[in-house]
Design a protein around this motif. Structure first.
Motif, PDB file in Angstrom:
ATOM      1  N   ALA A  21       0.839  -1.210   0.000  1.00 55.69           N
ATOM      2  CA  ALA A  21       0.000   0.000   0.000  1.00 55.69           C
ATOM      3  C   ALA A  21       0.866   1.248   0.000  1.00 55.69           C
ATOM      4  CB  ALA A  21      -0.927  -0.018   1.230  1.00 55.69           C
ATOM      5  N   VAL A  22       1.912   1.198   0.842  1.00 52.70           N
ATOM      6  CA  VAL A  22       2.816   2.360   0.894  1.00 52.70           C
ATOM      7  C   VAL A  22       3.497   2.577  -0.469  1.00 52.70           C
ATOM      8  CG1 VAL A  22       4.930   3.252   1.915  1.00 52.70           C
ATOM      9  CG2 VAL A  22       3.173   2.222   3.363  1.00 52.70           C
ATOM     10  N   ALA A  23       3.906   1.470  -1.078  1.00 48.45           N
ATOM     11  CA  ALA A  23       4.572   1.562  -2.375  1.00 48.45           C
ATOM     12  C   ALA A  23       3.628   2.119  -3.430  1.00 48.45           C
ATOM     13  CB  ALA A  23       5.094   0.195  -2.799  1.00 48.45           C
ATOM     14  N   THR A  26       3.107   5.778  -2.800  1.00 53.25           N
ATOM     15  CA  THR A  26       4.316   6.501  -3.218  1.00 53.25           C
ATOM     16  C   THR A  26       4.400   6.585  -4.726  1.00 53.25           C
ATOM     17  OG1 THR A  26       5.451   5.722  -1.236  1.00 53.25           O
ATOM     18  CG2 THR A  26       6.821   6.562  -3.043  1.00 53.25           C
ATOM     19  N   GLY A  27       4.051   5.511  -5.414  1.00 55.55           N
ATOM     20  CA  GLY A  27       4.098   5.502  -6.888  1.00 55.55           C
ATOM     21  C   GLY A  27       3.121   6.490  -7.497  1.00 55.55           C
ATOM     22  N   TRP A  28       1.899   6.481  -6.960  1.00 58.02           N
ATOM     23  CA  TRP A  28       0.898   7.424  -7.476  1.00 58.02           C
ATOM     24  C   TRP A  28       1.313   8.880  -7.185  1.00 58.02           C
ATOM     25  CZ3 TRP A  28      -2.583   6.610 -10.928  1.00 58.02           C
ATOM     26  CH2 TRP A  28      -3.096   5.339 -11.148  1.00 58.02           C
ATOM     27  N   GLY A  29       1.911   9.058  -6.036  1.00 57.35           N
ATOM     28  CA  GLY A  29       2.379  10.420  -5.711  1.00 57.35           C
ATOM     29  C   GLY A  29       3.470  10.869  -6.656  1.00 57.35           C
ATOM     30  N   ALA A  30       4.402   9.947  -6.941  1.00 56.84           N
ATOM     31  CA  ALA A  30       5.485  10.281  -7.870  1.00 56.84           C
ATOM     32  C   ALA A  30       4.937  10.558  -9.263  1.00 56.84           C
ATOM     33  CB  ALA A  30       6.507   9.147  -7.919  1.00 56.84           C
ATOM     34  N   TYR A  31       3.925   9.759  -9.675  1.00 56.28           N
ATOM     35  CA  TYR A  31       3.315   9.958 -10.989  1.00 56.28           C
ATOM     36  C   TYR A  31       2.618  11.321 -11.065  1.00 56.28           C
ATOM     37  CZ  TYR A  31       0.102   9.385 -14.879  1.00 56.28           C
ATOM     38  OH  TYR A  31      -0.620   9.589 -16.028  1.00 56.28           O
ATOM     39  N   ALA A  32       1.856  11.589  -9.978  1.00 59.29           N
ATOM     40  CA  ALA A  32       1.157  12.892  -9.945  1.00 59.29           C
ATOM     41  C   ALA A  32       2.164  14.041  -9.973  1.00 59.29           C
ATOM     42  CB  ALA A  32       0.282  12.984  -8.693  1.00 59.29           C
ATOM     43  N   TYR A  33       3.269  13.904  -9.266  1.00 60.80           N
ATOM     44  CA  TYR A  33       4.290  14.966  -9.254  1.00 60.80           C
ATOM     45  C   TYR A  33       4.906  15.136 -10.627  1.00 60.80           C
ATOM     46  CZ  TYR A  33       8.574  17.451  -8.165  1.00 60.80           C
ATOM     47  OH  TYR A  33       9.587  18.366  -8.155  1.00 60.80           O
ATOM     48  N   SER A  34       5.146  13.973 -11.273  1.00 58.79           N
ATOM     49  CA  SER A  34       5.741  14.047 -12.606  1.00 58.79           C
ATOM     50  C   SER A  34       4.780  14.699 -13.595  1.00 58.79           C
ATOM     51  CB  SER A  34       6.141  12.647 -13.093  1.00 58.79           C
ATOM     52  OG  SER A  34       4.987  11.830 -13.255  1.00 58.79           O
ATOM     53  N   VAL A  35       3.475  14.376 -13.446  1.00 64.35           N
ATOM     54  CA  VAL A  35       2.477  15.004 -14.331  1.00 64.35           C
ATOM     55  C   VAL A  35       2.441  16.506 -14.112  1.00 64.35           C
ATOM     56  CG1 VAL A  35       0.022  15.176 -14.835  1.00 64.35           C
ATOM     57  CG2 VAL A  35       1.088  12.931 -14.575  1.00 64.35           C
ATOM     58  N   LEU A  36       2.435  16.940 -12.827  1.00 63.46           N
ATOM     59  CA  LEU A  36       2.426  18.379 -12.525  1.00 63.46           C
ATOM     60  C   LEU A  36       3.692  19.057 -13.037  1.00 63.46           C
ATOM     61  CD1 LEU A  36       0.964  18.325  -8.890  1.00 63.46           C
ATOM     62  CD2 LEU A  36      -0.183  19.071 -10.987  1.00 63.46           C
TER      63      LEU A  36
END
Length: 205
Positions: A21-23, A26-36
């Motif tokens: 779940a943590v991974a 973290t992955g979705w957060g990194a993806y969202a950051y990369s999109v932004l």
């Protein structure tokens, strides 16, 4: 108490699930950051592109303006060159005119010294000058006035308005009484003046 294998297995499963779940988070957060970050980068690139296009448009506008100004300067330079050429031509003509006027002044100055000279040898007879000149006297006077530059008079022996005006101008120039009449003194002065000018012209030739 001793943990049983089932409990130990369930603990491991919970840990595994938590880690996954943590991974995932973290992955979705990194993806969202990369999109932004990508969106911001595109916005920055778009802004810079627009600025470059605006700068290019300004540059082209200034360049066209400079080319137009250069064309106007070339036209002004051509007009200036033409004006200089015309001034040079006018200067030459002015110099030639001044020379002609100077020669004419010298001739006229020689006439001013003549007042009432005696009749010359071979001069036209002065019969009939008082009170009226003869036709031959008038013709001789008209030819003399023409030679002296007082107009192109027709030598017809008639003292008309043009001949009278020429006589007045001559009398005024040489200091005689201005009457417009061809009396003996005027006729004698005319004959002498015409002979002096003719002699000067022969020397210059």
């Amino acid at each position: 108490m001793t943990r049983t294998p089932e409990r130990r297995g369930s603990s491991i499963s919970r840990l595994t699930i938590s880690g996954l779940a943590v991974a995932a988070i973290t992955g979705w957060g990194a993806y969202a950051y990369s999109v932004l970050s990508s969106t911001q980068l595109e916005q920055q690139v778009s802004g810079q592109t627009a600025a470059l296009r605006e700068y290019q448009a300004q540059f082209l506008s200034e360049r066209r303006k400079a080319e137009n100004e250069a064309g106007e300067i070339r036209k002004l330079q051509e007009q200036l060159a033409l004006a200089k050429g015309e001034i040079e031509q006018l200067t030459v003509k002015h110099t030639e005119t001044e020379a002609s006027l100077s020669a004419a002044r010298e001739q006229l100055a020689s006439l001013q010294d003549i007042h009432a000279p005696p009749a010359l040898d071979g001069a036209v007879a002065l019969r009939g000058v008082t009170p009226l000149p003869t036709k031959q006297d008038v013709i001789a006077a008209q030819k003399a006035l023409t030679d002296l530059g007082f107009g192109k008079l027709e030598a017809d022996g008639v003292v008309g308005a043009t001949t009278r005006q020429a006589i007045e101008e001559y009398q005024r120039l040489v200091g005689l009484t201005v009457t417009g009449q061809l009396h003996a003194q005027t006729l004698q002065s005319l004959m002498r003046s015409a002979k002096v000018v003719a002699a000067q012209n022969e020397r210059t030739e």
